[in-house]
Design an enzyme around this catalytic site. Structure first.
Site, short mmCIF file in Angstrom:
data_model
loop_
_atom_site.label_atom_id
_atom_site.label_comp_id
_atom_site.label_asym_id
_atom_site.label_seq_id
_atom_site.Cartn_x
_atom_site.Cartn_y
_atom_site.Cartn_z
N ASP A 25 36.32 22.70 33.65
CA ASP A 25 35.95 22.04 34.91
C ASP A 25 36.47 20.60 34.96
O ASP A 25 36.61 19.95 33.93
CB ASP A 25 34.41 22.07 35.06
N GLY A 28 39.82 18.90 39.87
CA GLY A 28 39.88 18.23 41.18
C GLY A 28 39.62 16.73 41.02
O GLY A 28 40.35 15.89 41.57
N HIS A 42 44.89 21.20 39.12
CA HIS A 42 44.97 22.58 38.62
C HIS A 42 46.27 22.77 37.84
O HIS A 42 46.29 23.43 36.80
CB HIS A 42 44.89 23.58 39.77
N LEU A 136 44.93 36.17 17.91
CA LEU A 136 43.90 35.66 18.84
C LEU A 136 43.75 36.59 20.05
O LEU A 136 44.75 37.06 20.59
CB LEU A 136 44.32 34.26 19.31
N ARG A 199 25.70 22.65 33.33
CA ARG A 199 25.26 23.95 33.85
C ARG A 199 26.25 25.03 33.45
O ARG A 199 27.36 24.75 33.01
CB ARG A 199 25.06 23.91 35.36
C1 IPE Z 1 33.02 26.64 37.26
O1 IPE Z 1 33.42 25.46 37.86
C2 IPE Z 1 34.09 27.67 37.42
C3 IPE Z 1 35.33 27.43 36.69
C4 IPE Z 1 35.58 26.46 35.87
C5 IPE Z 1 36.35 28.41 36.91
P1 IPE Z 1 32.93 25.07 39.31
O2 IPE Z 1 33.50 23.73 39.61
O3 IPE Z 1 33.24 26.14 40.29
O4 IPE Z 1 31.35 24.99 39.14
P2 IPE Z 1 30.24 24.36 40.07
O5 IPE Z 1 30.46 24.89 41.44
O6 IPE Z 1 30.43 22.88 40.03
O7 IPE Z 1 28.96 24.77 39.46
C1 IPE Z 2 37.87 23.66 37.67
O1 IPE Z 2 38.10 22.44 38.26
C2 IPE Z 2 38.89 24.70 38.09
C3 IPE Z 2 38.36 25.76 38.97
C4 IPE Z 2 37.13 25.93 39.33
C5 IPE Z 2 39.34 26.72 39.45
P1 IPE Z 2 37.51 22.06 39.66
O2 IPE Z 2 38.48 22.44 40.70
O3 IPE Z 2 36.15 22.63 39.85
O4 IPE Z 2 37.42 20.48 39.56
P2 IPE Z 2 36.24 19.54 40.09
O5 IPE Z 2 34.97 20.04 39.50
O6 IPE Z 2 36.24 19.67 41.58
O7 IPE Z 2 36.63 18.19 39.61
MG MG Z 3 34.26 21.96 39.40
#
Ligand code: IPE
Ligand code: IPE
Ligand code: MG
Length: 255
Positions: A25, A28, A42, A136, A199
């Site tokens: 995570d 973004g 990404h 792996l 979480r």
């Molecule tokens: C969890 O991240 C899913 C992935 C890393 C693929 P999210 O960014 O979607 O999670 P929430 O919405 O903040 O809980």
């Molecule tokens: C995790 O990064 C990647 C995916 C859920 C695909 P995010 O895209 O959720 O990045 P943030 O949490 O918005 O920074």
């Molecule tokens: Mg996220």
């Protein structure tokens, strides 16, 4: 790394988790901090995937499971979803040969039916190519949700009962477990989440029952081999008791 270095590294880390999963995570936010669009995050995240695979191999981790796209991520703007799908397709096509060369067995877990036919075919091809590999096991969770996993397992058992090939009493923790994703891998030992949130976001709910949890503020594109090592170091400090007393657990480790 020479062979003796690998042996030395393994000797140093006796208590390596066999199965590590990562909620990748923060892509973004990483991009926003750079003044770029989310998509750039990404793309940068793909380099961290490569680094995580390299770290896992070096440390002799048996299974690495990465959360790439959750069943809830469809709620994102259509353009972001479609970029993620394109990226997935691109990375699959480009990287799978290298995975194969490195003796990695690759699989995708999740409800694949919602993906385009082209992507589904590409996934099947990649899985087939690497199916016999003995190194792996790299599992990518895509359109995966922990609740979906448990529900689809329940449905399989219910089908067996309704067809008479199983009785109600055959429904146990073990038989349900047999139908969940990742069943042939070692139990999940360590669940890492990058990006600063505490979480599970509907990831491996069933499998994480006794996993050690590791949360870091590091955003996924900044998660490199040093960061991976830090998570492993933290795991090695933990005392896993599985319901027993500390004394019992310590005696078991010694014997
Ligand atoms: C969890 O991240 C899913 C992935 C890393 C693929 P999210 O960014 O979607 O999670 P929430 O919405 O903040 O809980
Ligand atoms: C995790 O990064 C990647 C995916 C859920 C695909 P995010 O895209 O959720 O990045 P943030 O949490 O918005 O920074
Ligand atoms: Mg996220």
């Amino acid at each position: 790394m020479g062979n003796s270095d690998v042996v030395a590294e393994q000797a140093e880390h006796k208590n390596i988790p066999q199965h590590v999963a990562i909620i990748m995570d923060g892509n973004g936010r990483w991009a926003q901090l750079q003044g770029k669009g989310r998509v750039a995050g990404h793309k940068a995240g793909v380099d961290s995937v490569r680094a995580a695979v390299a770290s896992a191999r070096k440390l002799n981790v048996k299974a690495l499971t990465l959360f790439a796209f959750s069943s809830e991520n469809w709620k994102r703007p259509e353009t972001e979803v479609s970029v993620l799908m394109d990226l997935f397709m691109f990375v699959l096509t480009k990287e799978v040969k290298r995975l194969h060369k490195n003796n990695i067995r690759f699989q995708v877990v999740g409800d694949l039916s919602r993906f385009s036919e082209k992507l589904q075919k590409n996934i099947a091809k990649s899985e087939q190519l690497t199916a016999e590999n003995t190194g792996l096991v790299l599992s990518v969770a895509a359109n995966y949700g922990g609740r979906w996993d448990i529900a689809q397992a329940a449905k399989k058992l219910a089908t067996e009962v309704s067809q008479g090939t199983m009785t109600l009493d055959d429904i146990t923790e073990d038989s349900l477990h047999q139908e969940t994703c990742l069943v042939n891998l070692p139990e999940l030992d360590l669940l890492i989440r990058t990006g600063g949130d505490y979480r599970i976001s509907n990831f491996l709910l069933w499998q994480a029952a006794y996993a050690e949890l590791y949360f870091t503020d590091t955003l996924w594109p900044d998660f490199d081999e040093t960061q991976f090592q830090k998570a492993i170091d933290s795991f090695e400090q933990r005392e896993r008791r599985f319901g027993k007393t500390g004394e019992q657990a310590r005696n078991e480790t010694i014997s």
